[in-house]
Design a protein around this motif. Structure first.
Motif, PDB file in Angstrom:
ATOM      1  N   UNK A 263       0.939  -1.278   0.038  1.00  0.00           N
ATOM      2  CA  UNK A 263       0.060   0.188  -0.150  1.00  0.00           C
ATOM      3  C   UNK A 263       0.881   1.347   0.069  1.00  0.00           C
ATOM      4  N   UNK A 264       2.112   1.449   0.860  1.00  0.00           N
ATOM      5  CA  UNK A 264       3.051   2.274   0.856  1.00  0.00           C
ATOM      6  C   UNK A 264       4.091   2.394  -0.143  1.00  0.00           C
ATOM      7  N   UNK A 265       4.017   1.615  -1.141  1.00  0.00           N
ATOM      8  CA  UNK A 265       5.273   1.512  -2.031  1.00  0.00           C
ATOM      9  C   UNK A 265       6.443   1.085  -1.308  1.00  0.00           C
ATOM     10  N   UNK A 266       6.435   0.119  -0.329  1.00  0.00           N
ATOM     11  CA  UNK A 266       7.987  -0.341   0.308  1.00  0.00           C
ATOM     12  C   UNK A 266       8.208  -1.695  -0.040  1.00  0.00           C
ATOM     13  N   UNK A 267       7.817  -2.175  -1.354  1.00  0.00           N
ATOM     14  CA  UNK A 267       8.235  -3.444  -1.709  1.00  0.00           C
ATOM     15  C   UNK A 267       9.632  -3.064  -2.482  1.00  0.00           C
ATOM     16  N   UNK A 268      10.808  -3.635  -1.869  1.00  0.00           N
ATOM     17  CA  UNK A 268      12.092  -3.436  -2.322  1.00  0.00           C
ATOM     18  C   UNK A 268      12.717  -4.699  -3.202  1.00  0.00           C
ATOM     19  N   UNK A 269      13.373  -4.461  -4.077  1.00  0.00           N
ATOM     20  CA  UNK A 269      14.098  -5.679  -4.745  1.00  0.00           C
ATOM     21  C   UNK A 269      15.345  -5.749  -4.252  1.00  0.00           C
TER      22      UNK A 269
END
Length: 294
Positions: A263-269
């Motif tokens: 939801x907060x755009x904090x999925x990191x590769x």
């Protein structure tokens, strides 16, 4: 002057034949009867140790999956398992450095052929530190080994010191998600994994830390993600340019739409080269995670 030269020559000769006995990461007592001049590295997880210790000139063979061979003239020996034993023997190594896990079965095969084998299979920050010291002894550069090990330890602790005082309740809840095929097939890491350690040193709170498995890794369902509601999700990518695809596997999965990380755009590769195995690049992993968390 001639006497001094003679004494130094004798001491050098003694140092090259003096046997040392060291315990490897399988708990085996290994005798090293001379400083290795020809080394085969049977796992790319080990190569960086020799780079830091500045003894890459001893490497005569690596696996096909070792990036070291991209820029160096060195023989490729094939896959990690099963090892091409004939190729290894043809290189006449003084020592073969090998990992544990799926490679354990290769150790006995090599020993039966009279090859000296040392297993480097760390699974923690402490193991990496110890292995740097041990390899320094194997290559007869104990002072260099201790210095590199100390620099590594201090570098990691310096990063950890910056977030040490962050209260547990203020730390981001983190989950490492490795997808094996589809989002319904997730592996993650808990206690016993070096990635779990790295998350903690970087100031995160791993939602899977209360659990464990083989070397700290175990499978979970998507429901685990929904139940733990991580603030940050880390997802590995396996080739340069694969970052977006890795992230989208998580963000496009509709049941995860309301998970805080999504939801907060904090999925990191995060590069699989940092999380696939424990080696001194652990410090780069900790630094990367800290940047993501804070």
């Amino acid at each position: 002057m001639k006497k001094l030269v003679l004494v130094l020559s004798v001491l050098l000769a003694i140092s090259t034949v003096m046997t040392i006995e060291l315990v490897d990461d399988l708990g085996r007592l290994v005798s090293i009867d001379k400083t290795p001049g020809r080394v085969v590295i049977a796992s790319p997880a080990i190569t960086y140790y020799l780079e830091l210790l500045d003894v890459t000139h001893t490497i005569v063979g690596v696996t096909d999956w070792d990036s070291f061979a991209l820029s160096r003239e060195v023989t490729k020996i094939g896959n990690l398992t099963p090892l091409n034993l004939e190729m290894v023997l043809s290189l006449e190594p003084d020592l073969v450095l090998i990992s544990g896990g799926i490679q354990e079965v290769e150790v006995e095969k090599l020993e039966r052929m009279g090859v000296n084998v040392f297993v480097v299979n760390p699974n923690s920050f402490e193991d990496i530190y110890r292995n740097l010291t041990v390899l320094g002894n194997i290559f007869a550069i104990p002072e260099r080994g201790r210095k590199v090990a100390t620099d590594f330890r201090n570098g990691v602790l310096e990063v950890a010191k910056d977030v040490y005082n962050v209260p547990q309740e203020e730390r981001p809840k983190v989950m490492y998600i490795m997808i094996a095929g589809s989002v319904s097939d997730i592996w993650t890491c808990g206690t016993g994994s070096f990635v779990n350690q790295a998350i903690a040193y970087a100031g995160g709170a791993n939602v899977a830390a209360p659990y464990s498995g083989n070397n700290g890794w175990f499978p979970v369902s998507p429901e685990f993600v929904l139940n733990t509601q991580p603030d940050v999700i880390l997802v590995p990518y396996y080739y340069e340019g694969g970052q977006r695809e890795a992230v989208e596997m998580i963000t496009s999965y509709k049941p995860f739409a309301e998970v805080p990380a999504v939801k907060n755009g904090r999925v990191y590769p995060i590069s699989d080269s940092l999380t696939a195995y424990a080696n001194p690049r652990f410090i780069d992993l900790v630094k990367t995670l800290k940047e993501y968390f804070y």
